[in-house]
Design an enzyme around this catalytic site. Sequence first.
Site, PDB file in Angstrom:
ATOM      1  NE  ARG A 198      36.997  57.151  51.028  1.00 15.04           N
ATOM      2  CZ  ARG A 198      37.223  56.703  52.270  1.00 15.04           C
ATOM      3  NH1 ARG A 198      36.261  56.709  53.166  1.00 15.04           N
ATOM      4  NH2 ARG A 198      38.427  56.258  52.580  1.00 15.04           N
ATOM      5  CG  HIS A 208      37.936  58.759  55.427  1.00 21.00           C
ATOM      6  ND1 HIS A 208      37.203  59.601  54.625  1.00 21.00           N
ATOM      7  CD2 HIS A 208      39.204  58.801  54.918  1.00 21.00           C
ATOM      8  CE1 HIS A 208      37.977  60.119  53.687  1.00 21.00           C
ATOM      9  NE2 HIS A 208      39.199  59.668  53.843  1.00 21.00           N
ATOM     10  CG  HIS A 249      43.746  58.773  55.438  1.00 22.94           C
ATOM     11  ND1 HIS A 249      44.418  59.931  55.235  1.00 22.94           N
ATOM     12  CD2 HIS A 249      42.579  58.887  54.749  1.00 22.94           C
ATOM     13  CE1 HIS A 249      43.730  60.714  54.437  1.00 22.94           C
ATOM     14  NE2 HIS A 249      42.593  60.126  54.127  1.00 22.94           N
ATOM     15  CD  GLU A 255      42.163  62.751  51.152  1.00 20.11           C
ATOM     16  OE1 GLU A 255      41.974  61.664  51.736  1.00 20.11           O
ATOM     17  OE2 GLU A 255      41.249  63.572  50.930  1.00 20.11           O
ATOM     18  CG  HIS A 314      39.229  63.945  55.307  1.00 17.49           C
ATOM     19  ND1 HIS A 314      40.198  63.418  56.116  1.00 17.49           N
ATOM     20  CD2 HIS A 314      39.329  63.275  54.134  1.00 17.49           C
ATOM     21  CE1 HIS A 314      40.874  62.496  55.468  1.00 17.49           C
ATOM     22  NE2 HIS A 314      40.353  62.370  54.257  1.00 17.49           N
ATOM     23  CD  GLU A 330      40.158  55.865  49.405  1.00 15.95           C
ATOM     24  OE1 GLU A 330      41.180  56.505  49.727  1.00 15.95           O
ATOM     25  OE2 GLU A 330      39.003  56.239  49.685  1.00 15.95           O
TER      26      GLU A 330
END
Length: 377
Positions: free
Chosen positions: A89, A92, A94, A98, A137, A159
């Site tokens: 993944r 990124h 946000h 999380e 992360h 997401e």
Amino acid sequence: MNDLPQPIVGHLGADIAGPRNPAVEAQNPDVLIPPATDKGGIPNLKFPFAMAHNRLEDGGWAREVTIRENPSLKELAIVDMRLGPGVTRELHWHKEAEWAYVLAGRVRFYLVDEKRQTLVEDLEPGDLWLAPAGFPHAIQGLEEGTEFVLVFNDGNFSENQTLLITELMAHTPRSVLAKNFGVPESAFDGLPASEKYIFRLPVPGPIEDVRKQLGAATMTDKYVFRASKKAPNTFPGGATNIIDSKSFAVTNMAALIIDLEPGGMREIHWHPDADELQYYISGSARMTVFDAVNNARTFDFVAGDVGYVPKTLPHYIENTSGGATKVINVFSKGEYKDVSLNQWMALTPPGLVQGHLDVGDTLMKALRQSYSPVVKG
Ligand code: MN
Ligand code: MN
């Protein structure tokens, strides 16, 4: 169709004359034929991951249950993600925090914080991480691949709308990138034109080697919590494990992991200041949620379903599976708090309780013994 249950209780109800969906009805028996105590207009508080759009990517997938899937999910959203061996993944961050729970396989988690501390940790089923809002992360499947759920502290999270390193680079003038890193613009000739999101990489090497590559960088592990190693609190009917800011200092989302034995029930309670998101891992259960005025609705859950309870609304979780049922509750606040109906009544003068409810000595005696065959928080 004659063998199917009909919504008939005594003189109430009538058979279904129109079309039916027996498979969905069978998973929602208390919706088809609600208990007589249900009433009024509680909104839907259930959404199965089986009905969530699945985003298929190179070697993995991701699906989400957010306020778009169920308008009740105001303060929390959840993502279920599968990454094959080595599948990554993308780096990124946000706007939301999380909270993660590993379901299967093994996963490597990478994070860098504002103090320039770096984290590389391998996690197993039952382990957690917390990526605070804004901290970059990445997540990678190890040899076995991995699956995990991510809970975010805003129902609006998606997401598909995270800030990605590929997009940051693609949307910065090449001359600025060259100046920022002190290299010629040609160093960026290979930059991808669009996001990678989930993509294949080789399975990473042993964790000691990877940490060594980071040289003198300061390593930290404060954003992971090995809940699989924490002993639960056991009660008649099951066990619970609270992981909140008291034991996992960085978290701003508390969690309660509940294991219900056959016939076990999480007692009637509510949470004074936090919404609760439920993710059912195994077994099946039912829950009734009560709200003023004169509103109550009962929901049924199986593994893979998501439940939601707005703050202050009473609820229970009753194991209906005949076997074990496991469910995780994640809250929109860092410190776990609940109010127990049993304990509230036990801590209120008996005459006051009896004056309200017109109950006899059997219940009052049970309250005095502070015993109930149910799972507490
Ligand atoms: Mn993330
Ligand atoms: Mn609860």
